[in-house]
Design an enzyme around this catalytic site. Sequence first.
Site, short mmCIF file in Angstrom:
data_model
loop_
_atom_site.label_atom_id
_atom_site.label_comp_id
_atom_site.label_asym_id
_atom_site.label_seq_id
_atom_site.Cartn_x
_atom_site.Cartn_y
_atom_site.Cartn_z
N SER A 65 29.93 46.11 35.32
CA SER A 65 29.71 44.00 35.75
C SER A 65 30.44 44.07 37.66
O SER A 65 30.75 45.28 37.41
CB SER A 65 30.48 43.43 35.02
OG SER A 65 30.04 43.08 33.97
N ALA A 66 29.76 42.83 37.82
CA ALA A 66 30.61 42.87 39.54
C ALA A 66 31.65 43.38 39.77
O ALA A 66 32.77 42.42 38.93
CB ALA A 66 29.51 41.92 40.10
#
Length: 230
Positions: A65-66
């Site tokens: 994920s970011a």
Amino acid sequence: MEQVSSGNGIDRNKAMVEQLQRYGIFNSKKVAEAMEKVDRGLFVPAGTPAYVDSPMAIGYNVTISAPHMHAMCLQLLEKNLQPGMHALDIGSGTGYLTACFALMVGPEGRAVGVEHIPELVTSSIKNIEKSEAASLLKQGSLSINVGDGRQGWPEFAAYDAIHVGAAAREIPQPLIDQLKPGGRMVIPVGNVFQDLKVVDKNLDGSLSIRNETSVRYVPLTSRDAQLRGT
């Protein structure tokens, strides 16, 4: 070439965390401390821009994920990641968020990662061994396991905090069962349209569920379907 933590990497990691704070993604001092200690550069494929606020492919039709999503989830779970508490990370991927959990709950707590791709489990353990969480892995309060995350990890239940890093069509009952009364789960739910849901288990066992934000995650599915990309 393996990525190793360097002064430059640590400085860039700290700058990434500070930027997320400036943008108002989170304001927790404890979350900042954990994210600054766990160098994201050790947990992404070599040659990728580790400190850019973007999700990245890590192979096997999986992404990390970011950073803003990691920060958001850590802040949502912060009160359930106090020293001595138990945390479960479903779809642990490269091991990054599980390592953050481990630092927050400390050696007297328990941080458990579950990932159904064995190769990712092996590589995530190597990542953690190079990170600030290495001693917790060696001591045993941090573990990464091969398994179907939809079934949770009963061995160390009940959990104060559960994070799910893939989108479920509906909240898996085993995860609800393994959430401690007073505990909180953060899980993306949906197919084409997904919401990040915050699930609080009340002391009487009932659930309070709210939508935090719209998201886009890979599906929470079987290992074979994951590898097929379906």
